[in-house]
Design a protein around this motif. Structure first.
Motif, short mmCIF file in Angstrom:
data_model
loop_
_atom_site.label_atom_id
_atom_site.label_comp_id
_atom_site.label_asym_id
_atom_site.label_seq_id
_atom_site.Cartn_x
_atom_site.Cartn_y
_atom_site.Cartn_z
N PHE A 69 0.84 -1.18 0.00
CA PHE A 69 0.00 0.00 0.00
C PHE A 69 0.88 1.24 0.00
O PHE A 69 1.94 1.27 0.63
N TYR A 70 0.43 2.28 -0.67
CA TYR A 70 1.23 3.50 -0.76
C TYR A 70 0.32 4.71 -0.97
O TYR A 70 -0.85 4.58 -1.36
N ASN A 71 0.87 5.88 -0.69
CA ASN A 71 0.13 7.12 -0.89
C ASN A 71 0.20 7.49 -2.37
O ASN A 71 1.25 7.85 -2.88
N GLN A 72 -0.94 7.40 -3.05
CA GLN A 72 -0.98 7.65 -4.49
C GLN A 72 -1.07 9.15 -4.80
O GLN A 72 -1.03 9.55 -5.95
N GLY A 73 -1.22 9.96 -3.76
CA GLY A 73 -1.30 11.40 -3.97
C GLY A 73 -2.71 11.83 -4.35
O GLY A 73 -3.70 11.26 -3.91
N GLY A 74 -2.78 12.85 -5.20
CA GLY A 74 -4.07 13.38 -5.61
C GLY A 74 -4.67 12.61 -6.78
O GLY A 74 -3.97 12.23 -7.72
#
Length: 218
Positions: free
Chosen positions: A69-74
């Motif tokens: 899992f990761y921060n995909q941003g906007g």
């Protein structure tokens, strides 16, 4: 318009390497405008929507059992959707809905995973004298199975059939008793619908299934 907030679920860290996951609370601004119109035979509804998504949690399928899992941003979701039901007569109606969608990362402009470019459904419905039946074909447009617009997935459709009968008995315990049968994936299609990870592994549609339901008020 509405503002939303969602903290990450704990299961996002249930991975072989929790340190590889970088997530933050997700926030959204949601905008939608639409209208509805109805007569004694016809009902119509349509709307357009725009969703500004921050800190979108994405995932990469390293294998069928190992997900990062990761921060995909906007991410920006936008599209148009509409539906209609027309009563033909004698208990029969025809139904349809559809949508055209866009779901792209703000920075790269790439399509996000598992977001179909369009959806739709159409079918017939019968409802009279305690008998209900429907045959609805559902359509899911093309999409990508993983981030970076990789593992493209073709569109597919499946049909579902349902029939039921509600009893009208003078006995109190039988009032509104109902028996129904649902058949999912009526034509037993087995096409690919999702990416499973681990190179070239994919999920296929579940085979035809049957559900028999009996219910009664006590």
């Amino acid at each position: 318009a509405a503002k939303g907030y969602l903290a990450p679920n704990l299961n996002l860290f249930y991975t072989a390497n929790p340190g590889a996951s970088s997530v933050s609370p997700q926030t959204t601004w949601n905008y939608q405008i639409g209208t509805a119109w109805q007569t004694h035979r016809l009902s119509l509804g349509a709307d357009v929507y725009y969703i500004d998504f921050s800190n979108k949690i994405g995932k990469r399928k390293l294998s069928p059992t190992d997900v990062q899992f990761y921060n995909q941003g906007g991410v920006v979701y936008k599209g148009f959707e509409a539906e209609a039901t027309y009563y033909v007569g004698n208990g029969w109606s025809v139904y349809g809905n559809g949508s055209i969608n866009s779901a792209k990362e703000k920075d790269s402009g790439q399509w996000i995973a598992n977001a179909p470019k369009s959806t739709g459904a159409a079918g017939v419905i019968y409802n009279r004298h305690g008998v209900y039946g429907s045959l609805i074909d559902k359509y899911i447009g093309s999409s990508y199975g993983d981030s970076g617009q990789t593992h493209p997935l073709s569109s597919y459709n499946t049909a579902d059939f349902s029939v039921g009968y509600t009893l009208r008995s003078p006995a109190a315990w039988l009032q509104q008793a109902r028996v129904s049968l649902q058949v999912h994936n009526l034509f037993n299609k087995r096409g690919i619908y999702a990416y499973a990870g681990g190179g070239d592994l994919y999920w296929t549609l579940p085979s035809r299934s049957y559900f028999l339901t009996l219910s009664a008020h006590i």
